[in-house]
Scaffold this active site. Structure first.
Site, PDB file in Angstrom:
ATOM      1  N   HIS A 106       0.854  -1.196   0.000  1.00  0.00           N
ATOM      2  CA  HIS A 106       0.000   0.000   0.000  1.00  0.00           C
ATOM      3  C   HIS A 106       0.884   1.239   0.000  1.00  0.00           C
ATOM      4  O   HIS A 106       2.107   1.147   0.058  1.00  0.00           O
ATOM      5  CB  HIS A 106      -0.970  -0.008   1.184  1.00  0.00           C
ATOM      6  CG  HIS A 106      -0.327  -0.017   2.539  1.00  0.00           C
ATOM      7  ND1 HIS A 106       0.422  -1.081   3.010  1.00  0.00           N
ATOM      8  CD2 HIS A 106      -0.330   0.901   3.555  1.00  0.00           C
ATOM      9  CE1 HIS A 106       0.841  -0.821   4.231  1.00  0.00           C
ATOM     10  NE2 HIS A 106       0.411   0.377   4.583  1.00  0.00           N
ATOM     11  N   HIS A 108       1.474   3.827   2.074  1.00  0.00           N
ATOM     12  CA  HIS A 108       2.045   4.500   3.243  1.00  0.00           C
ATOM     13  C   HIS A 108       3.569   4.549   3.167  1.00  0.00           C
ATOM     14  O   HIS A 108       4.226   3.591   2.744  1.00  0.00           O
ATOM     15  CB  HIS A 108       1.604   3.797   4.525  1.00  0.00           C
ATOM     16  CG  HIS A 108       0.137   3.956   4.798  1.00  0.00           C
ATOM     17  ND1 HIS A 108      -0.536   3.219   5.757  1.00  0.00           N
ATOM     18  CD2 HIS A 108      -0.795   4.779   4.236  1.00  0.00           C
ATOM     19  CE1 HIS A 108      -1.814   3.581   5.767  1.00  0.00           C
ATOM     20  NE2 HIS A 108      -1.995   4.515   4.854  1.00  0.00           N
ATOM     21  N   ASP A 110       5.993   4.278   5.209  1.00  0.00           N
ATOM     22  CA  ASP A 110       6.858   3.299   5.866  1.00  0.00           C
ATOM     23  C   ASP A 110       6.923   1.992   5.083  1.00  0.00           C
ATOM     24  O   ASP A 110       7.633   1.066   5.489  1.00  0.00           O
ATOM     25  CB  ASP A 110       6.404   3.048   7.309  1.00  0.00           C
ATOM     26  CG  ASP A 110       4.975   2.580   7.424  1.00  0.00           C
ATOM     27  OD1 ASP A 110       4.125   3.049   6.650  1.00  0.00           O
ATOM     28  OD2 ASP A 110       4.689   1.743   8.310  1.00  0.00           O
ATOM     29  N   HIS A 111       6.217   1.912   3.952  1.00  0.00           N
ATOM     30  CA  HIS A 111       6.291   0.742   3.072  1.00  0.00           C
ATOM     31  C   HIS A 111       6.852   1.088   1.694  1.00  0.00           C
ATOM     32  O   HIS A 111       7.343   0.208   0.997  1.00  0.00           O
ATOM     33  CB  HIS A 111       4.903   0.108   2.925  1.00  0.00           C
ATOM     34  CG  HIS A 111       4.382  -0.464   4.200  1.00  0.00           C
ATOM     35  ND1 HIS A 111       4.415  -1.817   4.487  1.00  0.00           N
ATOM     36  CD2 HIS A 111       3.850   0.140   5.294  1.00  0.00           C
ATOM     37  CE1 HIS A 111       3.906  -2.012   5.699  1.00  0.00           C
ATOM     38  NE2 HIS A 111       3.562  -0.843   6.209  1.00  0.00           N
TER      39      HIS A 111
END
Length: 320
Positions: A106, A108, A110-111
């Site tokens: 996804h 976000h 932090d990914h």
């Protein structure tokens, strides 16, 4: 980590305040089991920690290198930590691995934060970034799409709720699932929309995968049990909200005949959790949880709302 219901009970204490809640999160973080920076956690899966630990990222974002041969794929890229890309490059070079696909669960940060570093280190990946609802220069992932490398095939599942573009990936050979942020290795996840994520959890259950590789936290050994727990927790909260709304309707006296009784989220917090809640905790923590539930129930046609003096107030429909 405590379950969501246990956290809710803990937060209902009259002595709780925002600092205490922050301390609680920090204490829970310290109690998490340590995870190695790099670990072969199955014959087909190597986990590389994102080097971004925190209250909401737990030990850090999990990124996964998948496959058994020279060509492998990677799922998620962390937050952009220099130590993460250094660990990834060292691992790939030392094992003679070439990445063929970069799959993102996804949007976000932090990914997705490590995408630029991956492309800088391996320019051939410029055209190999895949995400549902892709950004410019990325490739789309559609529901049911499969990606294969030597020793591993992963099948994409569109599972919105934590994020609108959220994808899980079933690792066919292991009957396992990369759960992204829909299911974590510890505790519960943040929710963008409650209705969709509950539907996504139910869909994930139908895959009947034994093992879960989460976006944060430790390996999940009984995935369906964990998903079932999360569903049950949300259903319990729905029932608490509905009981509270039934209560206000039951208190409607003859003088209110023909008039609708409705309450705002702050009043609902008192009905559900009792009096004595710190106002900041009510506003910052408890009210958002209940509003999340109210929105889901409204989408289901079970509750409604009205605007009174610029304030949204909620009420049960007659079928409740």
């Amino acid at each position: 980590m405590k379950t969501e219901s246990e956290v809710g009970h803990h937060m209902a204490s009259s002595t709780l305040n925002v600092d205490a809640f922050r301390d609680y999160l920090e204490t829970q973080l310290k109690r998490l089991p340590p995870l190695p920076d790099v670990e072969q956690i199955s014959p087909r899966v190597i986990r590389v920690l994102g080097q971004n630990p925190g209250e909401f990222t737990l030990q850090g974002t999990n990124t996964y290198i998948v496959g058994t041969g020279r060509s492998r794929l990677i799922i998620d890229t962390g937050q952009g930590s220099p130590q993460w890309i250094e660990n990834v490059v060292f691992l790939l070079e030392s094992m003679g691995i070439i990445l063929s696909h970069v799959l993102l669960t996804h949007w976000h940060g932090d990914h997705t934060g490590g995408v630029a570093d991956l492309i800088k280190s391996y320019p051939h990946l410029t055209t190999a970034i895949y995400k549902n609802s892709p950004a410019r220069d990325q490739n789309n992932i559609i529901d049911g799409q499969s990606f294969s490398v030597e020793g591993a095939t992963v099948r994409a599942l569109h599972t919105p709720g934590h994020a609108h573009d959220h994808m899980c990936f079933v690792l066919v050979e292991e009957n396992a699932m990369f759960t992204g942020d829909n299911i974590l290795g510890h505790g519960t996840t943040a929710v963008e929309e409650l209705g969709p994520i509950m539907s996504s959890w139910r869909r994930m259950l139908t895959e009947n995968c034994e093992r879960g590789y989460p976006g944060h936290g430790q390996l999940i050994h009984n995935l369906n049990h964990k998903i079932t727990e999360q569903l049950a927790s949300k259903v319990r909260r729905e029932n608490l909200v509905l009981d509270a709304l039934r209560c206000i309707r039951g208190q409607q006296g003859p003088q209110m005949a023909g008039r609708r009784m409705s309450i705002n989220p702050k009043q609902l917090v008192i009905l559900v959790h009792g009096k004595g809640i710190n106002e900041n905790v009510s506003t910052l923590v408890l009210e958002p949880f209940l509003i999340e539930t109210l929105r889901k129930l409204a989408a289901d046609g079970i509750v409604g709302f009205e605007i009174c003096n610029g304030e949204k107030r909620w009420f049960p429909v007659q079928t409740v």
